[in-house]
Design a protein around this motif. Structure first.
Motif, PDB file in Angstrom:
ATOM      1  N   GLY A 215       6.956  -0.820  -7.350  1.00  0.00           N
ATOM      2  CA  GLY A 215       5.649  -0.206  -7.259  1.00  0.00           C
ATOM      3  C   GLY A 215       5.668   1.004  -6.343  1.00  0.00           C
ATOM      4  O   GLY A 215       6.589   1.176  -5.537  1.00  0.00           O
ATOM      5  N   PRO A 216       4.659   1.878  -6.444  1.00  0.00           N
ATOM      6  CA  PRO A 216       4.613   3.076  -5.597  1.00  0.00           C
ATOM      7  C   PRO A 216       4.542   2.704  -4.128  1.00  0.00           C
ATOM      8  O   PRO A 216       3.809   1.795  -3.740  1.00  0.00           O
ATOM      9  CB  PRO A 216       3.347   3.790  -6.065  1.00  0.00           C
ATOM     10  N   GLY A 217       5.358   3.407  -3.306  1.00  0.00           N
ATOM     11  CA  GLY A 217       5.439   3.026  -1.900  1.00  0.00           C
ATOM     12  C   GLY A 217       5.209   4.135  -0.907  1.00  0.00           C
ATOM     13  O   GLY A 217       4.622   3.914   0.147  1.00  0.00           O
ATOM     14  N   LEU A 218       5.670   5.352  -1.222  1.00  0.00           N
ATOM     15  CA  LEU A 218       5.618   6.437  -0.247  1.00  0.00           C
ATOM     16  C   LEU A 218       5.417   7.763  -0.958  1.00  0.00           C
ATOM     17  O   LEU A 218       6.075   8.041  -1.967  1.00  0.00           O
ATOM     18  CB  LEU A 218       6.923   6.486   0.560  1.00  0.00           C
ATOM     19  N   ALA A 219       4.503   8.567  -0.407  1.00  0.00           N
ATOM     20  CA  ALA A 219       4.315   9.935  -0.874  1.00  0.00           C
ATOM     21  C   ALA A 219       4.501  10.857   0.321  1.00  0.00           C
ATOM     22  O   ALA A 219       3.824  10.709   1.337  1.00  0.00           O
ATOM     23  CB  ALA A 219       2.918  10.117  -1.481  1.00  0.00           C
TER      24      ALA A 219
ATOM     25  N   LEU B  94       7.932   7.962  -4.014  1.00  0.00           N
ATOM     26  CA  LEU B  94       9.022   7.003  -4.160  1.00  0.00           C
ATOM     27  C   LEU B  94       8.457   5.593  -4.263  1.00  0.00           C
ATOM     28  O   LEU B  94       7.467   5.258  -3.600  1.00  0.00           O
ATOM     29  CB  LEU B  94       9.950   7.060  -2.944  1.00  0.00           C
ATOM     30  N   SER B  95       9.102   4.774  -5.082  1.00  0.00           N
ATOM     31  CA  SER B  95       8.801   3.349  -5.044  1.00  0.00           C
ATOM     32  C   SER B  95       9.435   2.762  -3.786  1.00  0.00           C
ATOM     33  O   SER B  95      10.248   3.410  -3.118  1.00  0.00           O
ATOM     34  CB  SER B  95       9.361   2.647  -6.286  1.00  0.00           C
TER      35      SER B  95
ATOM     36  N   VAL C 247       0.840  -1.196   0.000  1.00  0.00           N
ATOM     37  CA  VAL C 247       0.000   0.000   0.000  1.00  0.00           C
ATOM     38  C   VAL C 247       0.876   1.247   0.000  1.00  0.00           C
ATOM     39  O   VAL C 247       1.915   1.293   0.668  1.00  0.00           O
ATOM     40  CB  VAL C 247      -0.933  -0.020   1.231  1.00  0.00           C
ATOM     41  N   VAL C 248       0.453   2.272  -0.737  1.00  0.00           N
ATOM     42  CA  VAL C 248       1.164   3.543  -0.768  1.00  0.00           C
ATOM     43  C   VAL C 248       0.817   4.335   0.494  1.00  0.00           C
ATOM     44  O   VAL C 248      -0.354   4.639   0.741  1.00  0.00           O
ATOM     45  CB  VAL C 248       0.772   4.378  -1.995  1.00  0.00           C
ATOM     46  N   ALA C 249       1.819   4.683   1.297  1.00  0.00           N
ATOM     47  CA  ALA C 249       1.609   5.514   2.477  1.00  0.00           C
ATOM     48  C   ALA C 249       1.765   6.971   2.059  1.00  0.00           C
ATOM     49  O   ALA C 249       2.876   7.423   1.756  1.00  0.00           O
ATOM     50  CB  ALA C 249       2.607   5.166   3.572  1.00  0.00           C
ATOM     51  N   ALA C 250       0.656   7.703   2.007  1.00  0.00           N
ATOM     52  CA  ALA C 250       0.667   9.125   1.669  1.00  0.00           C
ATOM     53  C   ALA C 250       0.691   9.903   2.976  1.00  0.00           C
ATOM     54  O   ALA C 250      -0.346  10.098   3.614  1.00  0.00           O
ATOM     55  CB  ALA C 250      -0.543   9.489   0.827  1.00  0.00           C
ATOM     56  N   VAL C 251       1.883  10.320   3.386  1.00  0.00           N
ATOM     57  CA  VAL C 251       2.047  10.975   4.680  1.00  0.00           C
ATOM     58  C   VAL C 251       1.446  12.378   4.621  1.00  0.00           C
ATOM     59  O   VAL C 251       1.819  13.175   3.756  1.00  0.00           O
ATOM     60  CB  VAL C 251       3.533  11.037   5.071  1.00  0.00           C
TER      61      VAL C 251
END
Length: 249
Positions: free
Chosen positions: A162-166, A172-173, A88-92
């Motif tokens: 894959g997308p990892g962090l925003a 960033l992947s 899951v992408v963590a969008a901080v």
């Protein structure tokens, strides 16, 4: 850490295999006096339970976007690793209205209601305590997570590319995150046994790197301090000594 590790979850597995009993995250909240120390094994257990909650009960899938509305806190670190475990992408501090699900602290509940998907609330109380009164429209993390399984396996293998962090307008992947964390660790001189003390927030890459990813990537540990500004220089010096701090951010 292993050169083949390409996701934060890989880094945690390597840390667990190398020395499960060593400290990984030591958390202070200088507004409440709270101190929590999590070994690699204890932290990994929290991550496994949270990943099981995320994948199973909340139905999250790789590529889903999770708005993470939490301060620098040990439970925030757990959620970041749980997201990477599932893919899951963590969008901080991301937009809840554009997210598939949201995880919120007590100060962002009104904002988090904009999410049309699953919503989880954290009280951020000492010892991981629950809300005295559960917030309407949210699952209480402290109620939901204890019964989850202690081992986690993703339904679908996580793609390192894959997308990892925003965070802070950048995305960033998982592999890019690990590469940057390793580079930051080398720049700071971190290695196995290093203890990095930081009072930075989790709303920037610098804060996330110092407060979790660089120590994890280097085989070190972090002393994560919330509300550090209220601490006297004498008390800070005492903490540096008692926690065997080797580096600071």
């Amino acid at each position: 850490m292993n050169a083949t590790d390409r996701t934060p979850a890989d880094l945690l597995r390597s840390a667990l295999a190398a020395d499960p009993g060593r400290p990984l995250v030591t958390f202070y909240d200088d507004a409440t006096g709270e101190r929590v120390e999590l070994s690699v094994a204890t932290f990994a257990n929290w991550v496994a339970k949270t990943a099981n909650l995320l994948q199973g009960d909340l139905g999250a899938e790789p590529g889903d976007r999770l708005a993470l509305l939490l301060p620098a806190h040990w439970q925030s670190a757990v959620w970041l690793l749980a997201c990477s475990s599932v893919g899951v992408v963590a969008a901080v501090d991301g937009d809840p209205g554009a997210a598939d699900l949201v995880v919120s602290g007590p100060d962002a509940l009104d904002r988090a209601l904009a999410c049309g998907g699953e919503r989880v609330a954290l009280a951020l109380r000492p010892l991981g305590g629950r809300f005295p009164q559960p917030p309407a429209g949210f699952a209480d993390y402290a109620v939901e997570v204890p019964g989850q399984g202690d081992r986690f396996a993703p339904f679908v293998p996580v793609d390192p590319d894959g997308p990892g962090l925003a965070v802070g307008g950048a995305e960033l992947s998982f592999a890019q995150l690990v590469e940057r964390a390793r580079a930051d660790a080398a720049e700071r001189g971190l290695g196995p046994g290093s203890r990095l003390l930081t009072g930075l927030g989790y709303d920037t890459w610098e804060g996330l790197s110092a407060g979790l990813f660089a120590p994890l990537a280097s085989g070190g540990s972090v002393v994560l301090c919330r509300n550090l500004a209220g601490l006297s220089p004498e008390a800070l010096a005492q903490r540096v000594e008692s926690e065997r701090v080797t580096h600071s951010a």
